[in-house]
Each structure stands twice: as C-alpha cells, then as structure tokens.
Design a protein around this motif. Structure first.
Motif, short mmCIF file in Angstrom:
data_model
loop_
_atom_site.label_atom_id
_atom_site.label_comp_id
_atom_site.label_asym_id
_atom_site.label_seq_id
_atom_site.Cartn_x
_atom_site.Cartn_y
_atom_site.Cartn_z
N ASN A 145 -13.78 3.41 2.31
CA ASN A 145 -13.38 1.85 2.03
C ASN A 145 -14.30 0.81 2.12
O ASN A 145 -13.76 -0.40 1.19
CB ASN A 145 -12.67 1.72 3.58
N GLN B 37 0.61 -0.94 -0.37
CA GLN B 37 0.37 -0.10 -0.22
C GLN B 37 0.48 1.09 0.07
O GLN B 37 0.16 2.59 -0.50
CB GLN B 37 -0.84 0.50 1.51
N ASN C 274 -7.71 6.69 6.79
CA ASN C 274 -7.81 5.79 5.63
C ASN C 274 -6.32 4.68 5.99
O ASN C 274 -6.51 4.01 5.49
CB ASN C 274 -7.15 6.50 4.67
N THR D 35 -9.69 -3.98 -2.65
CA THR D 35 -8.56 -3.52 -1.41
C THR D 35 -8.07 -4.83 -1.16
O THR D 35 -6.93 -4.94 -0.67
CB THR D 35 -8.41 -2.88 -0.39
N GLN E 242 -7.77 -3.82 7.82
CA GLN E 242 -7.81 -5.10 6.53
C GLN E 242 -6.08 -5.33 6.39
O GLN E 242 -6.52 -6.72 6.08
CB GLN E 242 -8.20 -3.81 5.81
N GLN E 243 -5.31 -4.69 6.39
CA GLN E 243 -4.40 -5.79 5.92
C GLN E 243 -3.24 -6.73 7.31
O GLN E 243 -3.55 -7.74 6.72
CB GLN E 243 -2.50 -4.60 6.14
N ARG F 139 -6.77 0.39 6.60
CA ARG F 139 -6.15 -0.28 6.12
C ARG F 139 -4.95 -1.13 6.53
O ARG F 139 -4.92 -2.09 6.88
CB ARG F 139 -5.13 0.86 4.92
N THR G 257 -7.66 5.19 -5.74
CA THR G 257 -6.95 6.69 -4.84
C THR G 257 -6.83 8.04 -5.03
O THR G 257 -6.90 9.24 -4.55
CB THR G 257 -5.16 5.95 -3.86
N GLN H 46 2.43 -0.31 8.85
CA GLN H 46 2.24 -0.90 7.91
C GLN H 46 3.44 -1.75 7.04
O GLN H 46 3.55 -3.00 6.65
CB GLN H 46 1.44 -0.07 6.18
#
Length: 563
Positions: free
Chosen positions: A384, A3, A539, A391, A546-547, A543, A447, A496
């Motif tokens: 999202n 990402q 955001n 995604t 979700q990741q 993410r 995005t 991340q």
C-alpha cells in the motif's frame, strides 16, 4: 472506478480458474497407462560395453524373507527393507499431518515414502551386471542390527547393509544420515573376490503409485482442497534441458529416455510440499529413463531412474559408486545449495515472476516477526505504501466522476439514444474537466498479479503449511475454520459501498451487481486460504481509510474555495 469493481474481476477470474481445474481433473479424458516393461539402455542389453537391462518389477511380494530396519535422526525416521536395501518409509518429524494444538500436541508426522499398497512410494537402488553377480533392488542384504538412532553429540550416522555371492562378489550398501539434514549419502562398495574382472552399473530409482482419488462430500469441498491443484508426479533436471515434469498419465505416451548420458542432473518424484530425488555425483554422466512396472494386475507402479556409467573392478580390487538422496520439504534456501535446479521444484506456475518476489519478501519479514500472519500484514502495508500514489489517483478519479454525475445525466437527456454523440460529449467533458476515467484501472493491474502470486505462495510454500497466526487460525494455507476473516472482509466491503456511492455512468444492472458483491465474496472467501483472506482484510481496511481520507479532502476543497 470503485475499488470493488477490480475485486469483482479478480473473483470472477479466480472462480473460473478453479472451476476449470476441477473439471479438468474430474472429467477431462486422461489416458490410463497400461503396465509395460521397458528395458533401460541398449536393446542389446548383454552386449559388451552395453548397459545391462534392469528388471522392471517391484520388490514387493517376493518370497525371500527380509527385515525392516528403523533409522532415526533429529529430523527423519526411515524404514529400510533389507530386500534390496530400499528405503520404504520416511517420516518427516518436523512436519505433522495435522497442526499441533492443545488437544493434539503431538500429531503423527508426514510419511513421504510409504510401503502401503495405496500410497506406495520407495527409493530404490542397486547394481546390474551383464556377466557377473550383482544385487539389484530385489536382492536380500544382511544387517548387523535393526535399529539405529542418532545420539546426542553425534553428527552423522552410518547404516551398512551387506550382500555376498558364492562367486566372491561382496557389496556393502552404506547410508549416511546427518544431523539436521534431509540429504542422505549412499555408497555402494563393490569388493571383487572372484577370479575375473567385474563389470556393471549402479542405478537409483523412485518407484511410486499414483495418488488415491480423494473423497469429497460436496463440490465446494472439492475446489477448496488446494492439494489437488499442485503437481503430483515425476520430475527431472539436466543442464541442457533444465527442469522438466512428467505426469503419470504421460508415462506411456511421452516416456523419459535420455539416451545421451548427462552430468549434473537429478531425477525424482514430487508432490505439493515435499519431494524425493536421487542426485548422482555432479561430474558423473548418467542416463535418465522412466518405466511402468507391471504390479500383477494391481495399480501400476511408475518408475523414474538414473543409471550410472560402467564400473570395472579388477579381481581382488574394490570400487565405490556414490549418490545422494533428498527426502524432505521444498525449502528454497536449502534446495538451491544441494543441487542445480532443485529449487525449481517449488512450482509457482506461470506467475512465478510475481510469486517468487512475494515469497522472498514474506520470508525476510518472517525472520523479523517469526509469524507468517504478521508478515502478511506487513506485506500489505508495504504494498500500500508503494502503490499509494496510484490508489490516490483511483479515488481522486472516482471523486471527480461523482461530481460530474449531474452534468452527465444532463447529457443523457439531451442526446437520448444517440450513443455516438453521447460518447463524444462525455469525452469532451472529461477532457475539459481533466478527468481520466481509466485512472482507477491502474491499481487493478497491480492487484491481480499480487492476488494470484500470493495464492500460489500460500498453496505451494511449505513454510506456510500449518503456519499459525493467532487464536483460532492454526494453518494460514487452509480455510478459516470459523469463517471469521471472510465475515470481516464482507463488513469492510459493505463499509466501502456505504462510503463510496455508485460511480457516475454506472447503469442499474451494474449497481445491483455491486450490491450483491459483499455476499458473493463472503461465499468465495469461505474456501480460500486464510492467509489470502487475511491479506485482503488488512488491504481492505487500508483502502477504506485511504478512501475516507480522500473523500474528506475532496469534499472539503469546495468549502475552502468558497470561504
């Protein structure tokens, strides 16, 4: 694809865009308009039936004594000069210069029209006649009082200014202001007390100097000033040619001169959040033009005007010329009800196809939350939710690519420097394992438009100007004063990176670049509008969650299969 890579692409494109705009404004050669005096209408200005010539001179500095009149409503405070009956100041009482805070609960309001030399901007009007007496924007009017206030229970306020001539011509210029409105009605009533028919034309014009050159202490302060990127100049609209802009540096080379009268249009001047426009009656065919006023060697004044059709008033009769003047914020819901095309002055540029829907969604959310910051957070959640499937495909592709890393390393050892065979072997491997390495690029296509669209919304939507969020953020369209949001976003990026190891096939140079990305974004986001950084903090958190969920799901799948 990680990402962070799409965010790197966005950041590089955006920084390049800001650098180009800063260079274009500071160093690109812009022609300087020389003072000129262009006549309006036919060259044969005094011929029968022709539009009389309007003198391109400023009302400033004339020797005749004049008075200033103050007019106050619930949303406007105007200053009218009896010389010309022009509005020379307009203060928007609901829009302060600086955000309201506990230390400064009542800051000065924005002044749109201004009679100071450095920011001169006036709304002028008048009459011209080829063979009779007529008050233009330099004539001195008489007024009954010098202060008018819209009182409680009063919906409208009239301000009358009177001009008389020894020949018997009398003109009453009446401004009518309405409660809660930035629209001002103008009527110019002509009473012909002379012994012959009076023929002439009514005109309305905006006269302004170019904006002063801002003083910046450093380059980063320059590129973070969002007001310098918005359009500042003249605008006009006609049903045939639609919405058009005329920058001040093009007044001489590309002057506006609509020789054919047009009905249903308007002319004006605009800046980042506010505008002033003259709106003739919808069925009146007017002639539009521009000019540059020679201001005795000082900064030139730029003029855009609309001239109405000929008015004939028989002896002993009277006639009235009407128009409307808008002096206020660029609020789309209001502008589209005032005149056709007026909402187009909210200029989102080439990305309006993305910016306008984003603004509409934010406006609907704000009606529920009454907080633009909360609305931005809800917008993140909605986006999202809509892009959840794409995604997921991105993270799933990244997880599969990570599992293929040992086999890809083996291919590198087998084929060595034979890049063609290496690429073919990798494609066969992707096909066999049903991996799409480009799947992670699809969210990038979503995005980037959102990023730029939201940037334009935050930069050009007056509703977000000085919109508070909570605590230390008093203006979502300005940078975070304490850099809290940029730091939070940097932490999210580091998380991340920690959660997602480098993707398979990423070379050492790319890996080093990815490690420096959090620091780079920390610097870039320091000067972005805090509303935009808020969007990406929330955001990024979405993410990240979700990741984490996708990685846990894929990591647990082999264990379940083995069991």
């Amino acid at each position: 694809m990680n990402q962070l890579r799409p965010m790197l692409v966005i950041a590089l494109f955006f920084v390049a865009y800001l650098l180009w705009q800063a260079w274009d404004q500071d160093y690109a050669p812009h022609p300087v308009s020389a003072p000129v005096a262009a006549a309006v209408g036919s060259d044969n200005g005094n011929a029968p039936g022709a539009t009389p010539s309007i003198a391109n001179t400023s009302a400033e500095g004339t020797a005749t004594a004049a008075q200033l009149i103050t007019v106050t409503t619930d949303v406007l405070r105007l200053t009218i000069d009896t010389r010309g009956g022009s509005i020379v100041r307009s203060e928007l009482l609901d829009y302060p210069v600086t955000p309201r805070t506990k230390k400064n609960p009542d800051p000065a309001p924005i002044r749109l029209l201004d009679d100071s030399a450095s920011d001169y901007f006036a709304a002028q009007s008048g009459l011209v006649s080829a063979d009779g007496a007529a008050p233009d924007h330099r004539a001195v009017f008489q007024v009954a009082q010098t202060s008018y206030t819209l009182t409680d229970g009063q919906d409208a306020l009239n301000v009358d200014l009177t001009w008389t001539d020894p020949s018997g011509i009398k003109v009453v210029k009446r401004y009518t202001l309405h409660r809660g409105s930035y629209v001002i009605d103008l009527d110019q009533q002509i009473d012909n007390g002379s012994g012959k028919t009076w023929d002439g034309n009514a005109y309305r014009q905006m006269q302004r100097v170019d904006r002063p050159v801002p003083v910046y202490h450093n380059f980063l302060e320059r590129i973070s000033d969002q007001s310098r990127y918005g359009f500042f100049g003249a605008v006009w609209y006609s049903p045939d040619q639609k919405f058009n802009k005329l920058a001040y540096d093009k007044f001489e080379k590309e002057p506006l001169n609509l020789g054919t009268p047009t009905a249903g249009g308007w002319v004006g001047m605009m800046q980042q959040y506010f505008l002033g426009v003259w709106i003739p009656p919808a069925k009146e065919a007017d002639t539009f033009s521009s000019a540059i006023v020679n201001n005795n060697g000082a900064a030139p004044h730029f003029v855009i005007r609309t001239v109405g059709p000929q008015i004939s008033v028989a002896a002993g009769q009277q006639a009235t010329s009407a128009a409307q003047l808008y002096l206020g914020p660029k609020l789309p819901d209001q502008l589209q009800t005032i005149a056709p095309g007026l909402e187009l002055t909210i200029d989102y540029g080439m990305l309006k196809i993305f910016a306008e829907p984003l603004h509409w969604v934010l406006a609907q959310l704000d009606k529920i939350t009454h907080n633009w910051g909360v609305s931005i957070i809800l917008l993140v959640l909605l986006i999202n939710l809509v892009t959840f499937k794409f995604t997921n495909a991105q993270f799933e592709s990244a997880a599969k690519m990570r599992k293929l890393k040992p086999r890809m390393d083996a291919l590198k050892e087998r084929y060595g420097d034979d890049r063609q065979k290496m690429q073919q072997a990798m494609m066969d491997l992707y096909k066999k394992e049903k991996v799409n390495p480009a799947a992670g690029c699809l969210p990038l296509l979503i995005t980037i438009p959102i990023f730029y669209g939201l940037y334009y919304v935050l930069r050009d939507s007056v509703e977000l100007r000085q919109a508070p969020f909570f605590g230390w953020i008093h203006d979502l369209s300005a940078a975070d004063p304490y850099f809290v949001l940029p730091v939070l976003y940097t932490i999210v990026m580091l998380a991340q990176q920690w959660l997602m190891p480098p993707a398979a096939g990423m070379d050492p140079t790319q890996q080093k670049m990815m490690k420096f990305m959090p620091l780079m974004f920390a610097v870039i986001f320091l000067f972005f509008p805090s509303g935009l950084v808020l969007y990406y903090v929330v955001n990024g958190l979405c993410r990240l969650l979700q990741q984490w969920w996708m990685m846990r799901r894929h990591d647990s799948a082999p264990a379940k299969a083995a069991a």
